[in-house]
Design a protein around this motif. Sequence first.
Motif, PDB file in Angstrom:
ATOM      1  N   ALA A  56       0.836  -1.209   0.000  1.00  0.00           N
ATOM      2  CA  ALA A  56       0.000   0.000   0.000  1.00  0.00           C
ATOM      3  C   ALA A  56       0.869   1.257   0.000  1.00  0.00           C
ATOM      4  CB  ALA A  56      -0.931   0.000   1.216  1.00  0.00           C
ATOM      5  N   GLN A  57       1.952   1.240   0.772  1.00  0.00           N
ATOM      6  CA  GLN A  57       2.838   2.400   0.789  1.00  0.00           C
ATOM      7  C   GLN A  57       3.463   2.635  -0.585  1.00  0.00           C
ATOM      8  OE1 GLN A  57       5.440   3.145   4.126  1.00  0.00           O
ATOM      9  NE2 GLN A  57       4.336   1.610   5.337  1.00  0.00           N
ATOM     10  N   ALA A  58       3.858   1.562  -1.261  1.00  0.00           N
ATOM     11  CA  ALA A  58       4.448   1.698  -2.601  1.00  0.00           C
ATOM     12  C   ALA A  58       3.441   2.301  -3.572  1.00  0.00           C
ATOM     13  CB  ALA A  58       4.932   0.338  -3.100  1.00  0.00           C
ATOM     14  N   GLU A  59       2.184   1.881  -3.495  1.00  0.00           N
ATOM     15  CA  GLU A  59       1.146   2.454  -4.368  1.00  0.00           C
ATOM     16  C   GLU A  59       0.950   3.941  -4.064  1.00  0.00           C
ATOM     17  OE1 GLU A  59      -0.886   1.378  -7.015  1.00  0.00           O
ATOM     18  OE2 GLU A  59       0.689  -0.141  -7.034  1.00  0.00           O
ATOM     19  N   CYS A  60       0.941   4.296  -2.782  1.00  0.00           N
ATOM     20  CA  CYS A  60       0.771   5.702  -2.402  1.00  0.00           C
ATOM     21  C   CYS A  60       1.954   6.548  -2.873  1.00  0.00           C
ATOM     22  CB  CYS A  60       0.599   5.832  -0.891  1.00  0.00           C
ATOM     23  SG  CYS A  60      -0.956   5.147  -0.279  1.00  0.00           S
ATOM     24  N   ARG A  61       3.155   5.998  -2.800  1.00  0.00           N
ATOM     25  CA  ARG A  61       4.343   6.750  -3.226  1.00  0.00           C
ATOM     26  C   ARG A  61       4.306   7.081  -4.714  1.00  0.00           C
ATOM     27  NH1 ARG A  61       7.097   3.691   0.829  1.00  0.00           N
ATOM     28  NH2 ARG A  61       7.483   1.991  -0.613  1.00  0.00           N
ATOM     29  N   LYS A  62       3.541   6.334  -5.497  1.00  0.00           N
ATOM     30  CA  LYS A  62       3.422   6.634  -6.928  1.00  0.00           C
ATOM     31  C   LYS A  62       2.809   8.018  -7.141  1.00  0.00           C
ATOM     32  CE  LYS A  62       2.944   1.868  -8.519  1.00  0.00           C
ATOM     33  NZ  LYS A  62       2.021   0.903  -9.153  1.00  0.00           N
ATOM     34  N   ASN A  63       1.908   8.418  -6.255  1.00  0.00           N
ATOM     35  CA  ASN A  63       1.251   9.717  -6.364  1.00  0.00           C
ATOM     36  C   ASN A  63       1.866  10.774  -5.463  1.00  0.00           C
ATOM     37  OD1 ASN A  63      -1.323   7.561  -6.472  1.00  0.00           O
ATOM     38  ND2 ASN A  63      -1.154   9.007  -8.158  1.00  0.00           N
ATOM     39  N   SER A  64       2.417  10.342  -4.339  1.00  0.00           N
ATOM     40  CA  SER A  64       2.921  11.297  -3.354  1.00  0.00           C
ATOM     41  C   SER A  64       4.064  10.673  -2.565  1.00  0.00           C
ATOM     42  CB  SER A  64       1.785  11.707  -2.412  1.00  0.00           C
ATOM     43  OG  SER A  64       2.255  12.598  -1.435  1.00  0.00           O
ATOM     44  N   PRO A  65       5.292  10.791  -3.089  1.00  0.00           N
ATOM     45  CA  PRO A  65       6.438  10.254  -2.342  1.00  0.00           C
ATOM     46  C   PRO A  65       6.517  10.910  -0.968  1.00  0.00           C
ATOM     47  CG  PRO A  65       7.087  10.946  -4.549  1.00  0.00           C
ATOM     48  CD  PRO A  65       5.685  11.429  -4.335  1.00  0.00           C
ATOM     49  N   PRO A  67       8.772  11.451   2.769  1.00  0.00           N
ATOM     50  CA  PRO A  67      10.042  11.304   3.475  1.00  0.00           C
ATOM     51  C   PRO A  67       9.875  10.445   4.719  1.00  0.00           C
ATOM     52  CG  PRO A  67       9.090  13.425   3.978  1.00  0.00           C
ATOM     53  CD  PRO A  67       8.187  12.778   2.960  1.00  0.00           C
ATOM     54  N   ASP A  68      10.982  10.194   5.393  1.00  0.00           N
ATOM     55  CA  ASP A  68      10.959   9.368   6.603  1.00  0.00           C
ATOM     56  C   ASP A  68      10.144  10.000   7.729  1.00  0.00           C
ATOM     57  OD1 ASP A  68      12.520   7.502   5.354  1.00  0.00           O
ATOM     58  OD2 ASP A  68      14.402   8.193   6.264  1.00  0.00           O
ATOM     59  N   THR A  69       9.884  11.287   7.645  1.00  0.00           N
ATOM     60  CA  THR A  69       9.113  11.960   8.687  1.00  0.00           C
ATOM     61  C   THR A  69       7.612  11.843   8.467  1.00  0.00           C
ATOM     62  OG1 THR A  69       9.256  14.030   7.458  1.00  0.00           O
ATOM     63  CG2 THR A  69      10.932  13.642   9.169  1.00  0.00           C
ATOM     64  N   GLU A  70       7.196  11.148   7.417  1.00  0.00           N
ATOM     65  CA  GLU A  70       5.776  10.947   7.133  1.00  0.00           C
ATOM     66  C   GLU A  70       5.482   9.463   7.040  1.00  0.00           C
ATOM     67  OE1 GLU A  70       4.740  13.075   3.592  1.00  0.00           O
ATOM     68  OE2 GLU A  70       5.285  15.006   4.453  1.00  0.00           O
ATOM     69  N   ALA A  71       4.218   9.110   7.181  1.00  0.00           N
ATOM     70  CA  ALA A  71       3.810   7.713   7.107  1.00  0.00           C
ATOM     71  C   ALA A  71       2.441   7.613   6.457  1.00  0.00           C
ATOM     72  CB  ALA A  71       3.757   7.088   8.502  1.00  0.00           C
ATOM     73  N   VAL A  72       2.198   6.500   5.824  1.00  0.00           N
ATOM     74  CA  VAL A  72       0.867   6.186   5.300  1.00  0.00           C
ATOM     75  C   VAL A  72       0.211   5.309   6.357  1.00  0.00           C
ATOM     76  CG1 VAL A  72      -0.427   5.056   3.471  1.00  0.00           C
ATOM     77  CG2 VAL A  72       1.665   6.313   2.915  1.00  0.00           C
ATOM     78  N   ILE A  73      -0.953   5.744   6.829  1.00  0.00           N
ATOM     79  CA  ILE A  73      -1.659   4.975   7.856  1.00  0.00           C
ATOM     80  C   ILE A  73      -3.024   4.567   7.339  1.00  0.00           C
ATOM     81  CG2 ILE A  73      -0.474   6.074   9.796  1.00  0.00           C
ATOM     82  CD1 ILE A  73      -3.081   7.724  10.198  1.00  0.00           C
ATOM     83  N   ARG A  74      -3.546   3.514   7.909  1.00  0.00           N
ATOM     84  CA  ARG A  74      -4.894   3.041   7.579  1.00  0.00           C
ATOM     85  C   ARG A  74      -5.850   3.449   8.688  1.00  0.00           C
ATOM     86  NH1 ARG A  74      -5.758  -0.445   3.571  1.00  0.00           N
ATOM     87  NH2 ARG A  74      -3.944  -1.459   2.664  1.00  0.00           N
ATOM     88  N   MET A  75      -6.993   3.947   8.274  1.00  0.00           N
ATOM     89  CA  MET A  75      -8.063   4.262   9.208  1.00  0.00           C
ATOM     90  C   MET A  75      -9.251   3.404   8.787  1.00  0.00           C
ATOM     91  SD  MET A  75      -6.638   6.509  11.144  1.00  0.00           S
ATOM     92  CE  MET A  75      -7.946   7.253  12.085  1.00  0.00           C
ATOM     93  N   PRO A  76      -9.859   2.679   9.717  1.00  0.00           N
ATOM     94  CA  PRO A  76     -10.973   1.820   9.337  1.00  0.00           C
ATOM     95  C   PRO A  76     -12.214   2.638   8.957  1.00  0.00           C
ATOM     96  CG  PRO A  76     -10.659   1.759  11.703  1.00  0.00           C
ATOM     97  CD  PRO A  76      -9.531   2.564  11.131  1.00  0.00           C
TER      98      PRO A  76
END
Length: 98
Positions: A56-65, A67-76
Motif C-alpha cells: 500500500a505504501q508503494a502504491e501511495c508513493r506513486k502519487n505522493s512520495p 520522506p521518513d518523517t511521514e507515514a501512510v496509515i490506515r483508518m478503518p
Amino acid sequence: MRLIETGSTQEAAMTLLFVGIDPETKTEQCPAAWVDVDMKPEPDILFQGWLADEQAQAECRKNSPHPDTEAVIRMPYRMIDIIRKACDAAEEAAAGKL
C-alpha cells in the motif's frame, strides 16, 4: 470531545482536542483522532492508525512520495464519523470558536 493539555515547563505546551477512538476498540492501542487547536495559522488534525503495509505504501508513493518523517496509515471505515468530527472541530478552532 475533550481538551488535553500536554507538555511541561521545559517544553512547549500544546492543547489537543481528543475527538474519538475506534468505536470497536477493545484495547488502548487503536485508531484515534485529535485536533491540535494551538497550531497556527490553522489547527492540524492528528491521526493514530495502523501503518500501511509495504504494498500500500508503494502504491501511495506513486502519487505522493513521502520522506521518513511521514507515514501512510490506515483508518478503518467505521472511523468516518470521527474523522468528520475532527474536520469540523479543526474548522471551528480556525474560526476561533473553540
